[in-house]
Design a protein around this motif. Structure first.
Motif, PDB file in Angstrom:
ATOM      1  N   LEU A   8      -6.687  -3.558  -2.556  1.00 48.16           N
ATOM      2  CA  LEU A   8      -6.787  -3.419  -1.099  1.00 48.16           C
ATOM      3  C   LEU A   8      -5.626  -2.595  -0.550  1.00 48.16           C
ATOM      4  O   LEU A   8      -5.819  -1.699   0.280  1.00 48.16           O
ATOM      5  N   ILE A   9      -4.427  -2.862  -1.040  1.00 45.40           N
ATOM      6  CA  ILE A   9      -3.252  -2.114  -0.575  1.00 45.40           C
ATOM      7  C   ILE A   9      -3.361  -0.653  -0.976  1.00 45.40           C
ATOM      8  O   ILE A   9      -3.044   0.242  -0.192  1.00 45.40           O
ATOM      9  N   PHE A  10      -3.838  -0.386  -2.188  1.00 43.86           N
ATOM     10  CA  PHE A  10      -4.034   0.996  -2.613  1.00 43.86           C
ATOM     11  C   PHE A  10      -5.024   1.711  -1.694  1.00 43.86           C
ATOM     12  O   PHE A  10      -4.796   2.861  -1.300  1.00 43.86           O
ATOM     13  N   ALA A  11      -6.108   1.037  -1.335  1.00 44.85           N
ATOM     14  CA  ALA A  11      -7.092   1.643  -0.433  1.00 44.85           C
ATOM     15  C   ALA A  11      -6.484   1.916   0.939  1.00 44.85           C
ATOM     16  O   ALA A  11      -6.715   2.985   1.524  1.00 44.85           O
ATOM     17  N   LEU A  12      -5.685   0.978   1.460  1.00 45.27           N
ATOM     18  CA  LEU A  12      -5.027   1.193   2.754  1.00 45.27           C
ATOM     19  C   LEU A  12      -4.044   2.360   2.688  1.00 45.27           C
ATOM     20  O   LEU A  12      -3.970   3.171   3.617  1.00 45.27           O
ATOM     21  N   LEU A  13      -3.299   2.446   1.581  1.00 48.15           N
ATOM     22  CA  LEU A  13      -2.355   3.560   1.425  1.00 48.15           C
ATOM     23  C   LEU A  13      -3.089   4.895   1.357  1.00 48.15           C
ATOM     24  O   LEU A  13      -2.646   5.890   1.936  1.00 48.15           O
ATOM     25  N   ALA A  14      -4.207   4.920   0.658  1.00 44.95           N
ATOM     26  CA  ALA A  14      -4.992   6.157   0.559  1.00 44.95           C
ATOM     27  C   ALA A  14      -5.541   6.560   1.929  1.00 44.95           C
ATOM     28  O   ALA A  14      -5.497   7.744   2.302  1.00 44.95           O
ATOM     29  N   LEU A  15      -6.049   5.594   2.686  1.00 47.61           N
ATOM     30  CA  LEU A  15      -6.568   5.899   4.028  1.00 47.61           C
ATOM     31  C   LEU A  15      -5.468   6.378   4.962  1.00 47.61           C
ATOM     32  O   LEU A  15      -5.668   7.323   5.734  1.00 47.61           O
ATOM     33  N   ALA A  16      -4.303   5.746   4.885  1.00 55.53           N
ATOM     34  CA  ALA A  16      -3.178   6.172   5.728  1.00 55.53           C
ATOM     35  C   ALA A  16      -2.712   7.575   5.345  1.00 55.53           C
ATOM     36  O   ALA A  16      -2.353   8.372   6.211  1.00 55.53           O
ATOM     37  N   THR A  17      -2.737   7.883   4.047  1.00 59.26           N
ATOM     38  CA  THR A  17      -2.370   9.222   3.600  1.00 59.26           C
ATOM     39  C   THR A  17      -3.359  10.258   4.116  1.00 59.26           C
ATOM     40  O   THR A  17      -2.961  11.327   4.588  1.00 59.26           O
TER      41      THR A  17
END
Length: 89
Positions: A8-17
């Motif tokens: 989930l954190i990886f997905a949030l980081l990717a979306l924020a990027t």
């Protein structure tokens, strides 16, 4: 397949990027600078990303409070300086 907190954190980081890239590329494609609101949005996304990385990937969530405060305080100071010199000046 079960998703973990790290997923989930990886997905949030990717979306924020992607959001940061979209804001920056939108201005660059037009040959302009980011506006103040867009600059602050990119810095806010950077703050969220930095906090997630520090707390979860560097495992500071379970670390002593002093280490958490030191790392997150450093992040806040750096981003505040970037906001002051990037938006005001």
């Amino acid at each position: 397949m079960r998703f973990t907190r790290a997923d989930l954190i990886f997905a949030l980081l990717a979306l924020a990027t992607l959001a940061s890239w979209w804001l920056g590329e939108g201005a660059a494609a037009k040959g302009q600078h980011l506006g103040k609101a867009a600059t602050l949005a990119v810095l806010a996304l950077a703050a969220c990303k930095g906090a997630l990385i520090a707390l979860d990937y560097m495992e500071l969530r379970r670390a002593p409070a002093l280490w958490r405060r030191a790392v997150l305080g450093w992040l806040a100071v750096v981003l505040a300086l970037m906001a002051v010199f990037g938006v005001v000046l």
